[in-house]
Write a protein that holds these residues in place. Structure first.
Motif, short mmCIF file in Angstrom:
data_model
loop_
_atom_site.label_atom_id
_atom_site.label_comp_id
_atom_site.label_asym_id
_atom_site.label_seq_id
_atom_site.Cartn_x
_atom_site.Cartn_y
_atom_site.Cartn_z
N LEU A 65 0.84 -1.20 0.00
CA LEU A 65 0.00 0.00 0.00
C LEU A 65 0.87 1.24 0.00
N TYR A 66 0.45 2.23 -0.77
CA TYR A 66 1.11 3.53 -0.74
C TYR A 66 0.34 4.42 0.22
N LYS A 67 1.03 4.92 1.23
CA LYS A 67 0.41 5.87 2.15
C LYS A 67 1.21 7.17 2.08
N ASP A 68 0.81 8.18 2.84
CA ASP A 68 1.46 9.50 2.75
C ASP A 68 2.43 9.70 3.92
N ASN A 69 3.71 9.63 3.75
CA ASN A 69 4.41 9.12 2.58
C ASN A 69 5.30 7.95 2.99
N PHE A 70 4.72 6.78 2.97
CA PHE A 70 5.50 5.58 3.29
C PHE A 70 4.82 4.36 2.68
N PHE A 71 5.61 3.27 2.57
CA PHE A 71 5.08 2.00 2.07
C PHE A 71 4.60 1.15 3.24
N ASP A 72 3.54 0.40 3.01
CA ASP A 72 3.05 -0.54 4.00
C ASP A 72 2.81 -1.88 3.31
N PRO A 73 3.69 -2.89 3.51
CA PRO A 73 4.87 -2.87 4.38
C PRO A 73 6.06 -2.24 3.67
N LYS A 74 7.08 -1.91 4.47
CA LYS A 74 8.30 -1.34 3.87
C LYS A 74 9.44 -2.35 3.82
N GLU A 87 1.07 -6.37 -6.05
CA GLU A 87 -0.22 -5.71 -6.20
C GLU A 87 -0.18 -4.46 -5.32
N THR A 88 -0.02 -3.32 -5.97
CA THR A 88 0.14 -2.09 -5.21
C THR A 88 -1.11 -1.22 -5.34
N LYS A 89 -1.39 -0.50 -4.27
CA LYS A 89 -2.56 0.38 -4.29
C LYS A 89 -2.25 1.67 -3.54
N ASN A 90 -2.70 2.76 -4.11
CA ASN A 90 -2.50 4.06 -3.47
C ASN A 90 -3.70 4.37 -2.58
N VAL A 91 -3.48 4.27 -1.27
CA VAL A 91 -4.55 4.60 -0.33
C VAL A 91 -4.31 5.96 0.31
N GLY A 92 -3.34 6.68 -0.22
CA GLY A 92 -3.04 8.01 0.30
C GLY A 92 -3.71 9.09 -0.53
N ALA A 93 -3.29 10.32 -0.31
CA ALA A 93 -3.87 11.46 -1.02
C ALA A 93 -2.91 12.03 -2.06
N ALA A 94 -1.64 11.62 -1.99
CA ALA A 94 -0.64 12.12 -2.94
C ALA A 94 -0.42 11.09 -4.04
N ILE A 95 0.28 11.49 -5.07
CA ILE A 95 0.67 10.57 -6.14
C ILE A 95 1.89 9.79 -5.66
N HIS A 96 1.87 8.48 -5.90
CA HIS A 96 3.01 7.64 -5.51
C HIS A 96 3.36 6.66 -6.63
#
Ligand SMILES: [Cu+2]
Length: 152
Positions: A65-74, A87-96
């Motif tokens: 998962l992309y969060k603002d601003n870190f990976f989960d998991p890293k 399988e990646t998904k942006n669950v944050g508000a910024a572009i990643h």
């Protein structure tokens, strides 16, 4: 004469804006419309699973998962010689995005779509041939948004 020219310029500008918006919309649609997950999630139960997953074609899924601003998991650990589907998904508000810096060990870098917009997904596959450690990053948020993949 002057009036005519400015109308043309306006029309041109409008055309450019429309083209840009069209391009953005198309890119977004492509990312969102992937029904593959639903199919794979199906488990008919019993011995049916063996037929759909032959042992010669090993694949392992890793969700990031992309969060603002870190990976989960890293920190991610995967086996060598196995096809890894990220399988990646942006669950944050910024572009990643996610770029695996594996050029030294594997001959090339691997990455998600260049821009994964909020709410969008991006899948990509990697088969690591060598054991080792690779760093990955979000191009937009280095050095904060980084992680490590351990191949063993
Ligand atoms: Cu980012």
């Amino acid at each position: 004469m002057i009036r005519f020219r400015s109308v043309r310029t306006l029309a041109l500008a409008a055309g450019v804006v429309a083209a840009v918006m069209l391009g953005t919309a198309c890119g977004g649609d492509d990312d969102g419309a992937k029904p593959t997950k639903t199919i794979e999630a199906k488990t008919p139960g019993g011995s049916g699973t063996a037929a759909t997953a032959p042992s010669t074609d090993k694949e392992q899924k890793v969700q990031v998962l992309y969060k603002d601003n870190f990976f989960d998991p890293k920190d991610i650990t995967v086996p060598a010689g196995t096809k890894i589907k990220f399988e990646t998904k942006n669950v944050g508000a910024a572009i990643h995005n996610m770029v695996i810096l594996s050029k030294d060990g594997e001959g090339k870098d691997y990455s998600s779509d260049t821009m994964v917009l909020p709410g969008k997904e991006s899948d990509f596959e990697v088969t690591f041939k060598k054991k080792g450690t690779y760093k990955f990053q979000c191009d937009y948020h280095v050095p904060d948004m980084v992680g490590t993949i351990t191949v063993n």
